[in-house]
Design a protein around this motif. Structure first.
Motif: not given
Length: 750
Positions: A138-141, A106-109, A41-43, A34-39
């Protein structure tokens, strides 16, 4: 691993630790992901902010200059950002795109508007920049990071679990195994070897040591007790022969005393029989003279003294009769005589005989017969009658203002026989637990206070027990002091076919099997009496459920249904019979009712009935209906008392039976009078409907047409929920009830 036995404590501990470790690992990895995902997204947000701050201005300038080469360079620079999959620039002049257009996402546009402010003139909108970030990367990482975390944490926790389980085995499990083996040796009788644990000696005692010391103490106690018992056995062994000789001498002495006691008991019984007989002879003379004096013209005080003398003489005669009868039983002079009889009729006769006593004590007397009971039985009818009379008389005597129930239940149906249970239940004074084992003994009563208050010899239950045992049955009681008693007896009786009934019907009639379903006991007795006098075989049911059970057991030639039954009505019962698959689906069904209006009669016929018999039931109309000639359903006569109906009952049923029915009607009216008047004053239409219907049917059956008409009118008002109309009939009803009581008293005295 041999130590990990299935179901063992060590195995369960290891599984628990592994399960806990797995849960902890999953939870920790989930938090880390969870925290890695938040990081991540912030990047991505940081990169988008960098593009907005550092790239948009140069892109707007190049787009204003229409410098496609410069724009392509700048777009390739954006694609070089981490995780940026595709960059698209759209303008009215051209569309440029850099990156991988086949990215599956999935893509973030993110979309940025490109506006340029020329040195002179308004703000110009040049186009739009679209930046697509590949979240799949991101998900694969994140998945790779999570799997790596799960792997090392799982390895660590599994190692920890194995280490803890090994430690637990060393400290606890192996010692428990030694103690279990020690317990098995103790159970096998090996008490001499002490318990030894393979562990280092410690100045401090832990829980394992405490258990081991307790087990060893138990071994020593068992060994000591075994030695003591062995010594006792040896000491007793020496006295066994001496005791055996004493027992033999004592047995011979007891046998001699037993023979003497039996001879003395027989002499006592003969003495009681002789004395009872000798005392009863002069007592009968005393009672005869007293009866003659009762007819003489004595003054009030002397007449009162004479009545007291007569009642005392009757009580003494009853006691002497019981003593004489019991003496005869003990001498073996009474033997059961097996005859054909109807248990249903026997119960009816006993209840009818004792019902006045119950009413005198303000008791409600109820009885229920199992529908599976055979029509006729073969056995000691006189014994059974006396036992049932004794039990019911006791219940009435020891109950005041309560309820008494007589029930006959079929426990088991055998080939040509039925095992029956007869019970008499009351809510009277009950019996204390200490007296229950002795209550069937001779001259035994519940207590001294009961003997003083109620009197009696204490022989009734002893006689009942003797008679039941003579019939091959058993008798018992369940009782709680202050709550009541239930006396019961169980026995087997042979089922027999009834003796052929001599037909007394009109010429040309054939005896029929007829079922009468009627909730009012008086109406059932009238209907069964009229039908049986004409040679028909009658089965009675007091509600629709019992009627359905009887219809499921056998086929009837005719069914007479009371329309107004408690629970399921007669009309609904008829519909169920017509729609069912029993043998009575096509049986003739006639309605028994006082409601003979054309519209109501039509509803009965629509339900499947073939005709209607109006109440009160008369012999002529009943014979016409049985012959297939339907009488006209006319309203009842306007006379207040139908003398012709009473004369018919007297001719067919006999004077004694008619007086019994009239007495039952009078008692029923007296019992239901106050509840009906109270319900009428309270405007309780439901209760008024129920009571008025029952009393109207009984009154109709015994010729009280005026009272029946008033009750029918009251029932109609209550059915319409007309409370003012119901309450307005109160004075008329009181007058009619008083007149009915006077008429019944005159009929009973005549």
């Amino acid at each position: 691993m041999s130590r990990l036995q299935p179901g063992g404590l060590l195995r369960r501990l290891l599984l628990f630790i592994l399960l806990f470790s797995l849960c902890f690992t999953v939870l920790a990895s989930s938090v880390q992901l969870y925290f890695e995902y938040r990081r991540e997204m912030r990047e991505i947000d940081t990169r988008m902010a960098l593009i907005r701050a550092g790239y948009l201005a140069s892109l707007e300038r190049s787009l204003w200059d229409l410098n496609q080469e410069q724009l392509n360079v700048q777009l390739r620079g954006l694609v070089d950002f981490s995780d940026v999959a595709l960059v698209r620039l759209s303008s009215p002049d051209f569309t440029l795109q850099q990156g991988d257009p086949t990215a599956t996402g999935p893509l973030r546009v993110e979309r940025f508007a490109l506006d340029y402010q020329p040195p002179s003139g308004p703000l110009r909108q040049l186009g739009e920049l679209e930046v697509s970030t590949d979240l799949g990367a991101v998900h694969r990482r994140l998945v790779a990071t999570g799997l790596a975390s799960l792997l090392w944490m799982g390895v660590f926790l599994c190692g920890l679990a194995l280490a803890l389980s090994g430690l637990f085995y060393r400290l606890v499990t192996r010692h428990l195994q030694v103690m279990a083996e020690f317990a098995r040796r103790i159970g096998a009788g090996q008490w001499h070897e002490p318990l030894r644990l393979n562990k280092r000696r410690s100045p401090h005692t832990d829980e394992i040591d405490s258990v081991a010391l307790a087990l060893d103490d138990m071994r020593r106690a068992i060994l000591t007790d075994s030695e003591r018992r062995e010594n006792d056995r040896r000491a007793l062994q020496g006295k066994r022969d001496e005791l055996q000789k004493r027992v033999e001498r004592r047995t011979a002495s007891l046998m001699h005393a037993k023979n003497e006691a039996e001879a003395a008991n027989l002499a006592k019984s003969r003495f009681l029989a002789t004395m009872s007989h000798e005392l009863r002879t002069p007592l009968n003379g005393i009672l005869g003279m007293a009866e003659l004096l009762r007819g003489a013209g004595l003054d009030g005080q002397n007449r009162q003294r004479l009545e007291a003398l007569y009642k005392a003489g009757e009580g003494l005669l009853g006691i002497l009769n019981e003593v004489l009868y019991f003496a005869r039983l003990e001498e073996g002079e009474s033997h059961p005589e097996a005859v054909d009889f109807s248990l249903r009729q026997l119960c009816d006769e006993v209840v009818t005989l004792l019902e006045p006593r119950a009413l005198a004590n303000d008791n409600v007397l109820l009885w229920r017969i199992d529908p599976q009971l055979a029509a006729h039985q073969h056995g000691a009818e006189q014994y059974l009658r006396q036992v049932l009379s004794n039990l019911l008389a006791n219940a009435i005597k020891f109950t005041e203002g309560g309820e008494i129930r007589v029930e006959v239940q079929v426990l088991q149906a055998l080939a040509g026989r039925q095992r029956l249970r007869l019970s008499v239940t009351d809510d009277g004074i009950g019996i204390c637990p200490a007296m229950l084992p002795k209550i069937f003994g001779r001259f035994v009563q519940a207590s001294e206070a009961v003997a003083r208050r109620y009197g009696g010899t204490g022989l009734g239950l002893a006689i009942s027990k003797h008679l039941v045992e003579q019939m091959g049955g058993q008798i018992g009681v369940h009782s709680r002091e202050g709550e009541g008693s239930c006396f019961w007896l169980e026995l087997e009786l042979a089922s027999v076919q009834p003796a052929p009934v001599q037909a007394m019907a009109i010429a040309g009639s054939t005896p029929l099997d007829i079922l009468v379903v009627e909730d009012v006991a008086l109406n059932r007795e009238v209907a069964s009496g009229l039908l049986e006098r004409d040679g028909h075989r009658v089965q009675l049911a007091d509600d629709a459920e019992q009627g359905l059970q009887l219809c499921a057991q056998r086929r009837f030639d005719l069914i007479l249904l009371d329309v107004h039954l408690p629970g399921i009505s007669g009309v609904e019962l008829c519909r169920q019979l017509r729609a069912g698959s029993t043998a009575n689906r096509h049986t003739r069904i006639l309605a028994l009712t006082a409601s003979v209006q054309p519209g109501v009669v039509r509803s009965y016929l629509d339900a499947g009935m073939q005709g209607v018999l109006g109440k009160p039931l008369k012999l002529a109309s009943l014979r016409q209906a049985l012959a297939g000639q339907w009488p006209a359903c006319a309203p009842a006569t306007a006379a207040w008392l139908d003398q012709a109906l009473l004369d018919t009952h007297r001719t067919l049923l006999g004077e004694q039976k008619l007086h019994g029915l009239l007495g039952s009607l009078r008692d029923g009216l007296a019992q239901q009078r106050q509840p009906l008047l109270e319900a009428l004053e309270a405007g309780d239409c439901t209760e008024v409907t129920h009571l008025a219907h029952r009393l109207a049917g009984s009154s109709d059956s015994m010729g009280l047409c005026g009272l029946a008409a008033t009750l029918r009118g009251l029932e109609a008002q209550a059915l319409a929920c007309d409370k003012p109309g119901v309450q307005a009939l109160g004075p008329v009803l009181r007058e009619q009830l008083q007149r009915a009581d006077a008429s019944l008293a005159a009929l009973l005295a005549g």
